[in-house]
Design a protein around this motif. Structure first.
Motif, PDB file in Angstrom:
ATOM      1  N   MET A 164       0.854  -1.196   0.000  1.00 17.40           N
ATOM      2  CA  MET A 164       0.000   0.000   0.000  1.00 17.40           C
ATOM      3  C   MET A 164       0.886   1.241   0.000  1.00 17.40           C
ATOM      4  O   MET A 164       1.828   1.336   0.793  1.00 17.40           O
ATOM      5  N   PRO A 165       0.620   2.207  -0.902  1.00 14.25           N
ATOM      6  CA  PRO A 165       1.497   3.384  -0.970  1.00 14.25           C
ATOM      7  C   PRO A 165       1.313   4.291   0.229  1.00 14.25           C
ATOM      8  O   PRO A 165       0.296   4.244   0.926  1.00 14.25           O
ATOM      9  N   ASP A 166       2.344   5.122   0.488  1.00 13.00           N
ATOM     10  CA  ASP A 166       2.214   6.165   1.495  1.00 13.00           C
ATOM     11  C   ASP A 166       1.060   7.075   1.121  1.00 13.00           C
ATOM     12  O   ASP A 166       0.796   7.305  -0.073  1.00 13.00           O
ATOM     13  N   ILE A 167       0.385   7.608   2.130  1.00 14.04           N
ATOM     14  CA  ILE A 167      -0.737   8.514   1.890  1.00 14.04           C
ATOM     15  C   ILE A 167      -0.306   9.940   2.196  1.00 14.04           C
ATOM     16  O   ILE A 167       0.247  10.219   3.262  1.00 14.04           O
ATOM     17  N   ALA A 168      -0.574  10.838   1.273  1.00 12.00           N
ATOM     18  CA  ALA A 168      -0.368  12.273   1.477  1.00 12.00           C
ATOM     19  C   ALA A 168      -1.721  12.952   1.434  1.00 12.00           C
ATOM     20  O   ALA A 168      -2.473  12.790   0.463  1.00 12.00           O
ATOM     21  N   ALA A 169      -2.047  13.694   2.473  1.00  9.72           N
ATOM     22  CA  ALA A 169      -3.274  14.485   2.493  1.00  9.72           C
ATOM     23  C   ALA A 169      -2.954  15.874   1.962  1.00  9.72           C
ATOM     24  O   ALA A 169      -1.950  16.487   2.370  1.00  9.72           O
ATOM     25  N   VAL A 170      -3.776  16.365   1.047  1.00  7.77           N
ATOM     26  CA  VAL A 170      -3.540  17.662   0.406  1.00  7.77           C
ATOM     27  C   VAL A 170      -4.743  18.554   0.645  1.00  7.77           C
ATOM     28  O   VAL A 170      -5.853  18.252   0.180  1.00  7.77           O
ATOM     29  N   THR A 171      -4.559  19.659   1.378  1.00 11.89           N
ATOM     30  CA  THR A 171      -5.647  20.625   1.543  1.00 11.89           C
ATOM     31  C   THR A 171      -5.686  21.539   0.319  1.00 11.89           C
ATOM     32  O   THR A 171      -4.683  21.730  -0.361  1.00 11.89           O
ATOM     33  N   GLY A 172      -6.875  22.078   0.031  1.00 11.55           N
ATOM     34  CA  GLY A 172      -6.996  22.933  -1.154  1.00 11.55           C
ATOM     35  C   GLY A 172      -6.765  22.181  -2.441  1.00 11.55           C
ATOM     36  O   GLY A 172      -6.343  22.748  -3.445  1.00 11.55           O
ATOM     37  N   ALA A 173      -7.091  20.877  -2.425  1.00 11.75           N
ATOM     38  CA  ALA A 173      -6.726  20.006  -3.543  1.00 11.75           C
ATOM     39  C   ALA A 173      -7.464  20.319  -4.838  1.00 11.75           C
ATOM     40  O   ALA A 173      -7.001  19.959  -5.920  1.00 11.75           O
ATOM     41  N   ALA A 174      -8.613  20.981  -4.753  1.00 11.72           N
ATOM     42  CA  ALA A 174      -9.361  21.309  -5.969  1.00 11.72           C
ATOM     43  C   ALA A 174      -8.878  22.599  -6.616  1.00 11.72           C
ATOM     44  O   ALA A 174      -9.289  22.929  -7.726  1.00 11.72           O
ATOM     45  N   GLY A 175      -8.004  23.322  -5.925  1.00  7.49           N
ATOM     46  CA  GLY A 175      -7.558  24.616  -6.416  1.00  7.49           C
ATOM     47  C   GLY A 175      -6.443  24.529  -7.443  1.00  7.49           C
ATOM     48  O   GLY A 175      -6.011  23.444  -7.847  1.00  7.49           O
ATOM     49  N   PHE A 176      -5.957  25.682  -7.841  1.00  7.23           N
ATOM     50  CA  PHE A 176      -4.961  25.796  -8.900  1.00  7.23           C
ATOM     51  C   PHE A 176      -3.644  25.117  -8.503  1.00  7.23           C
ATOM     52  O   PHE A 176      -3.188  24.171  -9.161  1.00  7.23           O
ATOM     53  N   VAL A 177      -3.037  25.550  -7.413  1.00  7.52           N
ATOM     54  CA  VAL A 177      -1.780  24.951  -6.964  1.00  7.52           C
ATOM     55  C   VAL A 177      -2.035  23.582  -6.344  1.00  7.52           C
ATOM     56  O   VAL A 177      -1.286  22.627  -6.586  1.00  7.52           O
ATOM     57  N   GLY A 178      -3.099  23.469  -5.552  1.00  9.15           N
ATOM     58  CA  GLY A 178      -3.383  22.206  -4.887  1.00  9.15           C
ATOM     59  C   GLY A 178      -3.557  21.056  -5.855  1.00  9.15           C
ATOM     60  O   GLY A 178      -3.029  19.953  -5.634  1.00  9.15           O
ATOM     61  N   SER A 179      -4.288  21.275  -6.942  1.00  8.83           N
ATOM     62  CA  SER A 179      -4.498  20.189  -7.905  1.00  8.83           C
ATOM     63  C   SER A 179      -3.214  19.837  -8.640  1.00  8.83           C
ATOM     64  O   SER A 179      -3.004  18.680  -9.024  1.00  8.83           O
ATOM     65  N   ALA A 180      -2.330  20.823  -8.819  1.00 11.59           N
ATOM     66  CA  ALA A 180      -1.020  20.527  -9.422  1.00 11.59           C
ATOM     67  C   ALA A 180      -0.192  19.659  -8.486  1.00 11.59           C
ATOM     68  O   ALA A 180       0.512  18.742  -8.925  1.00 11.59           O
ATOM     69  N   VAL A 181      -0.270  19.933  -7.184  1.00 11.16           N
ATOM     70  CA  VAL A 181       0.425  19.099  -6.203  1.00 11.16           C
ATOM     71  C   VAL A 181      -0.146  17.684  -6.222  1.00 11.16           C
ATOM     72  O   VAL A 181       0.607  16.691  -6.211  1.00 11.16           O
ATOM     73  N   VAL A 182      -1.469  17.563  -6.278  1.00 14.38           N
ATOM     74  CA  VAL A 182      -2.102  16.239  -6.339  1.00 14.38           C
ATOM     75  C   VAL A 182      -1.589  15.462  -7.549  1.00 14.38           C
ATOM     76  O   VAL A 182      -1.204  14.280  -7.441  1.00 14.38           O
ATOM     77  N   ARG A 183      -1.584  16.090  -8.706  1.00  9.10           N
ATOM     78  CA  ARG A 183      -1.118  15.421  -9.922  1.00  9.10           C
ATOM     79  C   ARG A 183       0.339  14.993  -9.799  1.00  9.10           C
ATOM     80  O   ARG A 183       0.723  13.898 -10.242  1.00  9.10           O
ATOM     81  N   ASP A 184       1.160  15.852  -9.234  1.00  9.76           N
ATOM     82  CA  ASP A 184       2.575  15.534  -9.082  1.00  9.76           C
ATOM     83  C   ASP A 184       2.755  14.329  -8.164  1.00  9.76           C
ATOM     84  O   ASP A 184       3.544  13.418  -8.457  1.00  9.76           O
ATOM     85  N   LEU A 185       2.027  14.296  -7.062  1.00  9.04           N
ATOM     86  CA  LEU A 185       2.149  13.187  -6.117  1.00  9.04           C
ATOM     87  C   LEU A 185       1.682  11.872  -6.738  1.00  9.04           C
ATOM     88  O   LEU A 185       2.328  10.826  -6.572  1.00  9.04           O
ATOM     89  N   ILE A 186       0.569  11.914  -7.461  1.00  7.01           N
ATOM     90  CA  ILE A 186       0.075  10.705  -8.120  1.00  7.01           C
ATOM     91  C   ILE A 186       1.132  10.184  -9.098  1.00  7.01           C
ATOM     92  O   ILE A 186       1.383   8.978  -9.186  1.00  7.01           O
ATOM     93  N   GLY A 187       1.762  11.119  -9.819  1.00  7.00           N
ATOM     94  CA  GLY A 187       2.803  10.734 -10.764  1.00  7.00           C
ATOM     95  C   GLY A 187       4.002  10.082 -10.104  1.00  7.00           C
ATOM     96  O   GLY A 187       4.755   9.335 -10.749  1.00  7.00           O
ATOM     97  N   ARG A 188       4.190  10.326  -8.825  1.00  2.00           N
ATOM     98  CA  ARG A 188       5.306   9.731  -8.073  1.00  2.00           C
ATOM     99  C   ARG A 188       4.888   8.460  -7.341  1.00  2.00           C
ATOM    100  O   ARG A 188       5.677   7.890  -6.569  1.00  2.00           O
ATOM    101  N   GLY A 189       3.662   8.017  -7.543  1.00  2.00           N
ATOM    102  CA  GLY A 189       3.196   6.789  -6.917  1.00  2.00           C
ATOM    103  C   GLY A 189       2.760   6.955  -5.481  1.00  2.00           C
ATOM    104  O   GLY A 189       2.645   5.967  -4.741  1.00  2.00           O
ATOM    105  N   ILE A 190       2.492   8.183  -5.065  1.00  2.00           N
ATOM    106  CA  ILE A 190       2.034   8.453  -3.706  1.00  2.00           C
ATOM    107  C   ILE A 190       0.504   8.415  -3.691  1.00  2.00           C
ATOM    108  O   ILE A 190      -0.153   8.995  -4.556  1.00  2.00           O
ATOM    109  N   GLY A 191      -0.071   7.759  -2.717  1.00  2.00           N
ATOM    110  CA  GLY A 191      -1.517   7.781  -2.554  1.00  2.00           C
ATOM    111  C   GLY A 191      -1.953   9.146  -2.053  1.00  2.00           C
ATOM    112  O   GLY A 191      -1.324   9.713  -1.160  1.00  2.00           O
TER     113      GLY A 191
END
Length: 330
Positions: free
Chosen positions: A1-28
Motif C-alpha cells: 500500500m502506498p504512502d498517503i499524502a493528504a492535500v488541503t486545497g486540492a481542488a484549487g490551482f496549486v493544490g491540484s497541481a500538487v495532487v497530480r505531481d504526487l500521483i505521478g510519483r506513486g504516492i496515494g
C-alpha cells in the motif's frame, strides 16, 4: 500500500497541481476539498476525496487519519473581499487547525504552502528568504494573513516540534487556473485586448507544475522550520503584456500610467464590488503592491532542494493554451 499524502486545497490551482505531481510519483493522495468547492481539477484523477473545510477541526483530523504526509496548500487567495475577516479565518485560523490536526494524527512531515507575500521586497534586487515581513508591514488582508499563518507555523515548529517545512511560491501561472487567480485574470484580459496600458511594476512568474514539483523536493530534502522560495523568472508587467499580445496576435500596450491617478478608479471599483460581490479588477492594495518590482530569488531552493523551474515563457504558453480550450479566451 502506498504512502498517503493528504492535500488541503486540492481542488484549487496549486493544490491540484500538487495532487497530480504526487500521483505521478506513486504516492496515494487524499484530496481535501470543501463541500461547495467545484472540483473539475480533480476529475479523472486516481485519488481519494475527503470533504473537509480547513476551519472544521473534526473533519480535518478525520481526513488526516493514516496519512504519512500533509501538504497544506489551501488558502483564500483574494486581494479584495467584501468581508476581509473571511481571508484571515481561512489563512490564519485554518492553518492553525491544520497544523494541530497534523500533530494530533502523528503526521511525519508537513509542507506548508506560504507565499512570497510574506517576504520584504528589496528595491533594485531580488528578495530572498532572509527578509521576512512582520504582519503590520504587509499590505492588505491577504498578505497580512499569509504572514500571520507563516509565523504561526514557524512558532509551532520551534516550540512544539511541528515537522513542517515552508515553501513560498512566487506567482504561479499555467493550466487549470479555473477561478482564475488574479494573475490569470491579467492573462485572460490581456489576451482579449482589454488591458491598454500598464504601470511600472514587475513580478516573478513560475509554472504551476514546477511549484508542485518543488513541494515534493521540499518534503524530500527540506529542513524543518526553514522556508524555500519556489519562483521562476523576474518579468516587468510591460514585458508580460507584450508577450501575451505576441501570443494572442494583438498589439502590445505602450501607454505607461502613473499609479496615483488610478487610486480613485480602484476606490470606485471596490465600491461597486461591495454592491455586486464580484471581485474588482483593480484594487488599492494591488496598486500599493505595484510600487515595488516584486522580484525574488530561488537560489536557496535550487542549491538545497535541486529545484529547477522552466522558463516563464513556457508557463505563459501553457496558461494561454488552457484558457483558450476552457473558453476563457476567444
Amino acid at each position: 500500500m502506498p504512502d498517503i499524502a493528504a492535500v488541503t486545497g486540492a481542488a484549487g490551482f496549486v493544490g491540484s497541481a500538487v495532487v497530480r505531481d504526487l500521483i505521478g510519483r506513486g504516492i496515494g493522495v487524499r484530496a481535501l476539498a470543501r463541500g461547495a468547492a467545484p472540483r473539475p481539477n480533480l476529475q479523472g484523477l486516481d485519488c481519494q476525496v475527503a470533504e473537509a473545510d480547513i476551519t472544521d477541526r473534526g473533519a480535518v483530523e478525520r481526513a488526516f487519519a493514516g496519512a504519512r504526509f500533509v501538504f497544506h496548500v489551501a488558502a483564500d487567495y483574494r486581494l479584495w473581499a467584501r468581508h476581509p475577516s473571511e481571508i484571515f479565518r481561512a489563512n490564519v485560523e485554518g492553518t492553525r487547525i491544520v497544523m494541530e490536526a497534523a500533530l494530533a494524527q502523528g503526521v511525519e512531515r508537513i509542507i506548508h504552502t506560504s507565499s512570497v507575500a510574506t517576504l520584504r521586497c528589496s528595491p533594485g534586487a531580488a528578495a530572498d528568504e532572509t527578509a521576512p515581513l512582520a504582519p503590520d508591514e504587509a499590505v492588505g488582508a491577504y498578505k497580512q494573513s499569509k504572514v500571520m499563518g507563516e509565523r504561526l507555523v514557524e512558532a509551532m515548529a520551534a516550540e512544539r516540534g511541528l515537522p513542517a517545512v515552508i515553501v513560498n511560491p512566487s506567482t504561479p501561472i499555467g493550466p487549470r487556473d479555473v477561478r482564475p487567480t488574479p494573475t490569470g485574470r491579467i492573462i485572460t484580459e490581456a489576451a482579449a485586448g482589454r488591458i491598454p496600458a500598464f504601470v511600472d511594476t514587475g513580478l516573478n512568474l513560475v509554472h504551476v507544475d514546477d511549484v508542485a514539483a518543488g513541494h515534493w523536493l521540499a518534503l524530500e530534502k527540506g529542513v524543518v522550520g526553514e522556508r524555500y522560495i519556489l519562483g521562476g523568472d523576474d518579468v516587468t508587467l510591460r514585458a508580460l503584456l507584450a508577450e501575451i499580445a505576441a501570443l494572442s496576435g494583438r498589439r502590445a500596450p505602450t501607454l505607461s500610467l502613473p499609479r496615483a491617478p488610478l487610486f480613485p478608479l480602484a476606490l470606485a471599483a471596490e465600491g461597486l464590488a461591495h454592491l455586486t460581490g464580484a471581485e474588482p479588477f483593480v484594487t488599492r492594495d494591488a496598486l500599493k503592491m505595484a510600487a515595488h518590482h516584486m522580484y525574488f530569488s530561488s537560489a536557496k531552493a535550487k542549491a538545497q532542494l535541486g529545484y529547477a523551474p522552466r522558463p516563464h515563457g513556457e508557463a505563459l504558453t501553457d496558461a494561454l493554451t488552457w484558457f483558450r480550450k476552457a473558453g476563457y479566451v476567444h
